[in-house]
Design an enzyme around this catalytic site. Sequence first.
Site, short mmCIF file in Angstrom:
data_model
loop_
_atom_site.label_atom_id
_atom_site.label_comp_id
_atom_site.label_asym_id
_atom_site.label_seq_id
_atom_site.Cartn_x
_atom_site.Cartn_y
_atom_site.Cartn_z
N ARG A 26 -12.74 -26.01 31.34
CA ARG A 26 -13.37 -26.81 30.27
C ARG A 26 -12.46 -26.72 29.04
O ARG A 26 -12.22 -25.63 28.52
CB ARG A 26 -14.77 -26.28 29.96
CG ARG A 26 -15.39 -26.93 28.74
CD ARG A 26 -16.87 -26.68 28.60
NE ARG A 26 -17.64 -27.46 29.55
CZ ARG A 26 -18.94 -27.72 29.44
NH1 ARG A 26 -19.62 -27.25 28.41
NH2 ARG A 26 -19.57 -28.44 30.35
N HIS A 47 -16.21 -35.96 32.20
CA HIS A 47 -17.07 -34.88 32.70
C HIS A 47 -17.47 -35.24 34.14
O HIS A 47 -18.61 -35.62 34.41
CB HIS A 47 -18.29 -34.73 31.78
CG HIS A 47 -19.02 -33.43 31.92
ND1 HIS A 47 -18.66 -32.45 32.83
CD2 HIS A 47 -20.11 -32.93 31.26
CE1 HIS A 47 -19.49 -31.42 32.72
NE2 HIS A 47 -20.38 -31.69 31.78
N GLN A 56 -20.58 -33.68 35.99
CA GLN A 56 -21.85 -34.18 35.46
C GLN A 56 -22.18 -35.55 36.05
O GLN A 56 -23.29 -35.79 36.52
CB GLN A 56 -21.76 -34.28 33.93
CG GLN A 56 -23.01 -34.79 33.26
CD GLN A 56 -24.17 -33.80 33.35
OE1 GLN A 56 -24.01 -32.66 32.99
NE2 GLN A 56 -25.32 -34.24 33.84
N ASP A 72 -26.60 -38.96 25.30
CA ASP A 72 -25.93 -37.67 25.11
C ASP A 72 -25.79 -37.47 23.60
O ASP A 72 -26.01 -38.41 22.81
CB ASP A 72 -24.56 -37.72 25.82
CG ASP A 72 -23.79 -36.40 25.73
OD1 ASP A 72 -24.40 -35.35 25.44
OD2 ASP A 72 -22.55 -36.41 25.94
N CYS A 119 -27.58 -35.38 29.81
CA CYS A 119 -26.81 -34.31 30.46
C CYS A 119 -27.16 -32.94 29.89
O CYS A 119 -26.92 -31.93 30.54
CB CYS A 119 -25.32 -34.58 30.31
SG CYS A 119 -24.81 -34.74 28.58
N ARG A 170 -27.07 -29.94 39.19
CA ARG A 170 -25.71 -29.46 38.88
C ARG A 170 -25.33 -28.36 39.88
O ARG A 170 -24.20 -28.29 40.33
CB ARG A 170 -25.61 -28.90 37.45
CG ARG A 170 -25.76 -29.91 36.31
CD ARG A 170 -24.63 -30.92 36.25
NE ARG A 170 -23.31 -30.34 36.20
CZ ARG A 170 -22.67 -29.94 35.09
NH1 ARG A 170 -23.24 -30.10 33.91
NH2 ARG A 170 -21.45 -29.43 35.14
N1 CP Z 1 -24.27 -30.75 30.75
C1 CP Z 1 -23.42 -29.73 30.57
O1 CP Z 1 -22.24 -29.76 30.95
O2 CP Z 1 -23.99 -28.65 29.95
P1 CP Z 1 -23.21 -27.39 29.40
O3 CP Z 1 -22.35 -27.84 28.26
O4 CP Z 1 -24.29 -26.44 28.97
O5 CP Z 1 -22.36 -26.83 30.49
N1 NVA Z 2 -20.45 -35.00 25.20
C1 NVA Z 2 -20.86 -33.61 25.18
C2 NVA Z 2 -21.28 -33.21 26.55
C3 NVA Z 2 -21.77 -31.80 26.67
C4 NVA Z 2 -22.15 -31.47 28.08
C5 NVA Z 2 -19.72 -32.76 24.67
O1 NVA Z 2 -18.57 -33.00 25.05
O2 NVA Z 2 -19.98 -31.86 23.88
#
Ligand code: CP
Ligand code: NVA
Length: 342
Positions: free
Chosen positions: A104, A131, A134, A231, A271, A299
């Site tokens: 990430r 993502h 997701q 989101d 999400c 997930r």
């Molecule tokens: N939806 C998602 O990726 O959640 P987190 O940021 O908590 O991993």
């Molecule tokens: N768009 C959000 C998604 C988190 C799962 C971010 O990148 O923070």
Amino acid sequence: MSLRHLTCTADLSFQEIEYVFSMAEGLKKALAKGKRENFLEGKTLALIFEKSSLRTRVSFEVAMSQLGGNSIYLSRHDMDLGHREAVKDVAHTLSRYVHAVALRTFAQGIVEEMARNSTVPIINALSDAYHPCQALTDLFTIREKLGKLEGLTLSFIGDANNVARSLACLSARFGIYFRIASPAGYQLSPAFVEGLERQGRGVAKAAPDKLIYLTDDPREAARGADVLYTDTWVSMGQEQEAEVRRKVFKDYQINNSLVRLAKEGGLVMHCLPARRGEEITDEVLDGPRSIVFDQTENRLHIQKAILKFLLGSQGGRRQKGGDGSPPEAEKGADTTRRTGKR
Ligand code: CP
Ligand code: NVA
């Protein structure tokens, strides 16, 4: 099958995605019956997280544990990716210790650089651009709830962010009509939309130029939709823009009056994490149309299927029907479905 990565959804063919979905379904049923399999015994997943996470981290860790493997979590402070040492040196080093890496990070280029230099699968656990884990979960969940994907309308309300982009990519390939309502300056780029239309070509029944529809009007996007999705307005890494974004997006909220415009029985997805009272109201998130926590649960099942698929693709553990590699007939298949047959 040779080394595979999941840097974005385009790394998987249509048939491979279907295969991941069917594995996830099987793993979900097996877990509900209390059945365990140790497919990943002796395997280790490294989790490099330069941003916060609840769902992605926990679902990957639990997935590894339930499949008999283990995981190592490395935060930004542990790694200092690209600063303490070059990204490619991290990739080479981890390839000697672990069997896969979930990453990430910020720039999509970092995920791609890791993948270019790694001899084990690299999984994008969220970047600024995409993502994929997701979005795979989301389509799996929609089909579980509505029984199909093709021909549905998925309306995303809010920022054209990483989650929206991955959903748009997958929607084009599955013949889902993807509408997105975002304010000017926060919409999908024309180049991205053109790429989607190309991906949508050959999808049964769908007219590629209609697969994606951009508007700045949330009500127009919501009207008659099968699924409303939103989101956060402020993604991780955009904290300095928070004040401006909260003003720009204030009318892009999923609330009861927007839900009333969707199809009767239409679903609401997010999400998570949600900023309750901003992009979605409490009453909608906790209401009867919300399938948000089913999404969250899925997930785990999709993460297990992704791991099984990618780790199975490295050879050495091939067993007919159970090794995580797709059926022979599906290997090397095109990325887009060309007929209505499943
Ligand atoms: N939806 C998602 O990726 O959640 P987190 O940021 O908590 O991993
Ligand atoms: N768009 C959000 C998604 C988190 C799962 C971010 O990148 O923070």
